[in-house]
Structures are given as structure tokens and as C-alpha cells.
Design an enzyme around this catalytic site. Structure first.
Site, PDB file in Angstrom:
ATOM      1  N   LYS A 146      -5.964   7.132  -4.196  1.00 15.51           N
ATOM      2  CA  LYS A 146      -5.174   5.922  -4.072  1.00 15.51           C
ATOM      3  C   LYS A 146      -5.700   5.177  -2.931  1.00 15.51           C
ATOM      4  O   LYS A 146      -6.502   5.541  -1.963  1.00 15.51           O
ATOM      5  CB  LYS A 146      -3.958   6.546  -3.126  1.00 15.51           C
ATOM      6  CG  LYS A 146      -2.855   7.049  -4.331  1.00 15.51           C
ATOM      7  CD  LYS A 146      -2.283   6.313  -5.159  1.00 15.51           C
ATOM      8  CE  LYS A 146      -1.202   5.340  -4.528  1.00 15.51           C
ATOM      9  NZ  LYS A 146      -0.038   6.038  -4.198  1.00 15.51           N
ATOM     10  N   SER A 169      -4.337   7.639   0.772  1.00 14.93           N
ATOM     11  CA  SER A 169      -3.271   8.541   0.599  1.00 14.93           C
ATOM     12  C   SER A 169      -3.467  10.092   1.401  1.00 14.93           C
ATOM     13  O   SER A 169      -4.951  10.251   1.021  1.00 14.93           O
ATOM     14  CB  SER A 169      -2.762   8.733  -0.439  1.00 14.93           C
ATOM     15  OG  SER A 169      -2.004  10.190  -0.677  1.00 14.93           O
ATOM     16  N   HIS A 177      10.592 -15.178 -14.966  1.00 11.78           N
ATOM     17  CA  HIS A 177      11.368 -14.042 -15.180  1.00 11.78           C
ATOM     18  C   HIS A 177      10.604 -12.826 -15.162  1.00 11.78           C
ATOM     19  O   HIS A 177      10.750 -11.772 -15.945  1.00 11.78           O
ATOM     20  CB  HIS A 177      11.966 -13.743 -16.385  1.00 11.78           C
ATOM     21  CG  HIS A 177      12.742 -15.025 -16.670  1.00 11.78           C
ATOM     22  ND1 HIS A 177      14.105 -15.379 -16.223  1.00 11.78           N
ATOM     23  CD2 HIS A 177      12.621 -16.504 -17.249  1.00 11.78           C
ATOM     24  CE1 HIS A 177      14.869 -16.519 -16.407  1.00 11.78           C
ATOM     25  NE2 HIS A 177      13.603 -17.095 -17.079  1.00 11.78           N
ATOM     26  N   GLU A 182       2.527  -4.944   2.009  1.00 10.81           N
ATOM     27  CA  GLU A 182       3.757  -4.164   1.944  1.00 10.81           C
ATOM     28  C   GLU A 182       4.429  -4.356   3.478  1.00 10.81           C
ATOM     29  O   GLU A 182       5.650  -4.472   3.414  1.00 10.81           O
ATOM     30  CB  GLU A 182       3.577  -2.703   1.650  1.00 10.81           C
ATOM     31  CG  GLU A 182       3.014  -2.548   0.266  1.00 10.81           C
ATOM     32  CD  GLU A 182       2.636  -1.047   0.146  1.00 10.81           C
ATOM     33  OE1 GLU A 182       3.451   0.016   0.431  1.00 10.81           O
ATOM     34  OE2 GLU A 182       1.567  -0.867  -0.478  1.00 10.81           O
TER      35      GLU A 182
END
Ligand code: ARG
Length: 465
Positions: free
Chosen positions: A290, A284, A163, A297
Site C-alpha cells: 500500500k 500500511s 456524473h 484524505e
């Protein structure tokens, strides 16, 4: 324009009284994507010509001419000099037309005893067989890379989650080997699909077989097929093998996507378990700090398109009566894209696995939070004679007390722990450590470092097969 149209009309002879419009031509043509099958088409044609000559259906001279012409076509294609014509609809007609230009009547005799229906089914199977072999080799590479990393981290402790809550400590090596198992089953599925791909449809001709005395087994042998398909209608029409392949590819990508999700989470500064080499990340354009895990992804995103291809192929097939229907021309783009996506993803993940930096101290710190050894304490009490449910209850109270005191179970004084059960003694601290916890799970499939090392040996033996 008229010259191009007359070229096309040759394929259907004199049956038609008017040419198709340019839009229809473009709509029905497949050459701009099925030209990818060209070398398999040539391979299939050469095997067919060899058999036709051996059976005395064409002459030895015709066969020699066909071979000579095909050799030239192959080099034209490889050099990027072959002129693909939309007017000639597909890869098959383009190659046949060029062959006839080069060798005359022998080229026109090649199509004896076959149809584009069994020809295209053969080409796709040859293409898929090669693609599966590439995928199997890359899966081996990826499993090897993950196993190498697992070996370096057989003793590295991280929190195991259920979980997404800290559950029990595990070793990072054990966690990585879970994916090695998944990709192992993916390889099994691919290899199993290959068996059903590897059947020769050629000889089914348009749908009913042919009146020529062909030898299908001979062609199967030449092309390395395990067997021939045993029903001509089935051979030219079903694409279940392509669906099956795309289903196996979907499961594989699902595993890639799960792993990607973990890599993204682990790399988040809030978690900080790993770093992925810069060459797999981007920055970025606006936020200078970043470093984004673009590759995992994107892989997670590309999984969706492979699932889409599976749905597309299932839907393509479901309404088709026997035997061949033009619908089947639509099988190629989803298949090609599935193969490209899987091959690129496996290549990049193998490389990326080797470029993962593990931040073992952060993993350990996370495992120390969240009472990861609570189950060990319960098991300890059971071994001292307490029924498991009572042990569970006693430990729940202890965890609650830790929560209030802001400390870990291992940091509680013995007297305080004994308030929850008088069975607790000094030896409890051995089971409350992370190392003690993982080492105690010492059975096949368990997380103990020595089991991880045994599992690695087992995988390495598989990879060497
Ligand atoms: N381009 C076609 C395909 O991909 C080849 C088979 C065409 N057969 C036919 N009867 N029109 O399916």
C-alpha cells in the site's frame, strides 16, 4: 494559592467579598489560548499609549516607561520566558500586570480610556489581518504551482467527466486551471473580508465610549487600520468579521476537499492518472503493497472541522444582546484553529502540486474509452446541416453499435458509420480523434491547448500584481 488569588483580585479592586473557586477560574480563563495574541496586544497598547501621551492624557515619561516595559515583555515572550498566570485570566491582564511590575504607575495608567472589550476586539482584528495576508500569499503560491503544472500539461489529454462518466476529452492543463480559478475567487473573498476586518474598535471602551479626549483616528493610523468603527456598541460586540472569515475559509477548504477527492481517485491503481510523491503518502502497517494518499484524505477530513468552526461562531453570536458578553471569549479557539488548518493545508498542497507525476498514457487510454468524441460527431453532423436533436439520435445509434462491436467510434469503417447518417464522409475521422476534439474547443474558457496557454498567461499576470 492566596498570593495568586490576591494578584487576581487587584484587577477588580475591592468589589468582591469572596474569591472564585479554582474550577470557575479555570472555566473563565482564556490565557492558555489567547496568549497567542500577545504581540498584537502589545502593538495595540503601544499605539494607545502613544495617543494618550499626544493628547496629554498621560505624560511623555509615562509613555516612555510603557514602551520600555513593553519592549522587555516582548523579549520575554519571544524567549519563552514570560510567566503566564491562570490567575490573571487572559493575555491582557497578564501583560498589564507584568508591565506594572516593571514600570510601576505608568503601567497602571495604560488602561486609561479603554477596556478589555475594545482591547480584545482590536487584538483579534490585528491577528486576523495578519492571518489573511499570510493566506493570500499562500494562495498565490498554490495558484502558481498549479499553473506551472498546467503549463506542462496544456496538451495532455484526459477524459472529462460528468456524473463521473466519461463525457468529453479535456486537457489536464485545463482541468488544473479550474482549481486555479476557484482559488482565485477564494483570494478575492479573503481580500474583501480583510477590508471589514481592518477597522479600529479601540476607543469604544467598555461599550459607550470614554470621557477622555481620545483621538481614535490617530490610533487607527498608527495601527494601519483603514477607518475606525463608527458605533461603540457594535465595535465591542459583533464578531461578524470572524464569521465572514471562517465562511471564506470554509469555501476555500471546500475547494481543497474537491481537489483532494480527485487526487485520491486519480492515484487509485484502478484509475492510475497520477502519482503523488512519497513524502505525502504513508504505507500500511499490515499490507506491504500500500501507498496511501494521506495528505489529500486528511485535507478532505479537515474541511469538516473548518465548517464546524463556522457553525460554532454563527451559533456563538446569534443569541447575544448588545453589547459585549463573555460568550465572545469563545471566538478565539475556532478562529485560531481555522487559521492553522488553512495555512498548513495551503503550504502542504503547494508543495504537493510540485510533486505530482502525471501518467499521460493512462489518461489518454481512459479518454479513448467511453466514446468521449460522440458530441464531436453530433456537432459534425450539425455543421453538415442536420438539426442537433437528429444528430444526437444518429450518434446514439452509432455508439450503441460500437458498444456491440466492442470498438471506438474512430475505429468504425466509414461505410458502417454512413449507415447512421449519409452526411458522414471521410473528413469525420479528423473530429473523432482526441486531439481534434480538444483543439476544436477554441474560445475563451475552452479546453483547446492554445486557450489553456492563454489562460495561463492571464493567471500569471494576476499573480504578478
Ligand atoms: N478574555 C476576554 C475575551 O476574550 C477579554 C474581554 C473581557 N471583558 C470582560 N468584560 N470580561 O473576550
Amino acid at each position: 494559592m492566596t498570593a495568586q488569588l490576591s494578584k487576581k483580585s487587584e484587577a477588580w479592586s475591592a468589589r468582591f467579598s469572596e474569591p472564585v473557586s479554582d474550577l470557575v477560574k479555570r472555566y473563565t480563563a482564556s490565557v492558555f489560548f489567547d496568549k497567542r495574541l500577545a504581540l498584537f496586544d502589545i502593538q495595540g497598547s503601544l499605539a494607545h499609549a502613544e495617543m494618550l501621551a499626544a493628547q496629554g492624557i498621560i505624560s511623555a515619561q509615562d509613555r516612555a516607561d510603557i514602551e520600555r516595559g513593553m519592549a522587555q515583555i516582548r523579549s520575554e515572550i519571544e524567549a519563552g520566558q514570560f510567566e503566564w498566570l491562570l490567575d490573571l485570566e487572559d493575555v491582557h491582564l497578564n501583560i498589564e500586570k507584568r508591565l506594572t511590575e516593571l514600570v510601576g504607575d505608568a503601567g497602571k495608567r495604560l488602561h486609561t480610556g479603554r477596556s478589555r472589550n475594545d482591547q480584545v476586539a482590536t487584538d483579534i482584528r490585528l491577528y486576523m489581518r495578519a492571518a489573511i495576508d499570510d493566506i493570500l500569499a499562500l494562495l498565490k503560491g498554490l495558484r502558481g504551482a498549479l499553473t506551472d503544472l498546467a503549463e506542462q500539461h496544456a496538451d495532455t489529454i484526459m477524459p472529462g467527466f460528468t456524473h463521473l462518466q466519461v463525457a468529453q476529452p479535456v486537457t489536464f492543463g485545463h482541468h488544473l486551471l479550474a482549481y486555479v480559478e476557484m482559488f482565485g475567487r477564494d483570494a478575492e473573498r479573503m481580500a474583501d473580508t480583510r477590508r471589514r476586518v481592518n477597522r479600529l474598535p479601540l476607543g469604544a471602551a467598555a461599550l459607550a465610549g470614554t470621557t477622555f479626549p481620545i483621538d481614535r483616528l490617530r490610533v487607527a493610523k498608527t495601527l494601519g487600520f483603514e477607518d475606525v468603527s463608527h458605533n461603540s456598541l457594535d465595535a465591542v460586540s459583533d464578531r461578524d468579521f470572524a464569521i465572514e472569515f471562517t465562511a471564506a475559509a470554509s469555501v476555500l477548504m471546500m475547494h481543497i476537499s474537491r481537489m483532494s477527492e480527485e487526487l485520491v481517485t486519480w492515484m487509485s491503481p484502478r484509475v492510475g492518472f497520477i502519482d503523488i510523491a512519497d513524502r505525502f503518502c504513508t504505507g500500511s502497517s499490515i499490507m506491504p503493497q500500500k501507498k496511501n494518499p494521506d495528505v489529500p484524505e486528511l485535507a478532505r477530513g479537515k474541511t469538516g472541522r473548518v465548517y464546524g468552526h463556522l457553525m460554532g461562531l454563527l451559533t456563538l453570536m446569534k443569541g447575544q444582546p448588545l453589547a459585549y458578553n463573555k460568550d465572545n471569549q469563545e471566538d478565539k479557539e475556532p478562529l485560531f484553529d481555522t487559521v492553522d488548518t488553512v495555512l498548513d493545508t495551503l503550504r502542504i498542497f503547494t508543495d504537493m502540486a510540485a510533486g505530482i507525476t502525471v501518467k499521460a498514457e493512462n489518461m489518454r487510454a481512459a479518454a479513448l474509452q467511453g466514446y468521449a468524441t460522440a458530441t464531436d460527431l453530433a456537432d459534425y453532423l450539425v455543421k453538415k446541416g442536420l438539426p442537433f436533436r437528429d444528430a444526437h439520435e444518429a450518434v446514439a445509434h452509432a455508439v450503441r453499435a460500437c458498444d456491440d462491436a466492442g470498438c471506438d467510434l474512430s475505429e468504425m469503417a466509414l461505410e458502417r458509420l454512413r449507415e447512421f447518417s449519409p452526411l458522414i464522409e471521410q473528413d469525420v475521422f479528423a473530429v473523432l480523434t482526441l486531439e481534434g476534439s480538444v483543439a476544436a474547443r477554441d474560445h475563451v474558457g475552452g479546453t483547446a491547448p492554445n486557450q489553456v496557454r492563454k489562460a495561463i498567461e492571464r493567471v500569471r499576470a494576476q499573480l504578478a500584481e
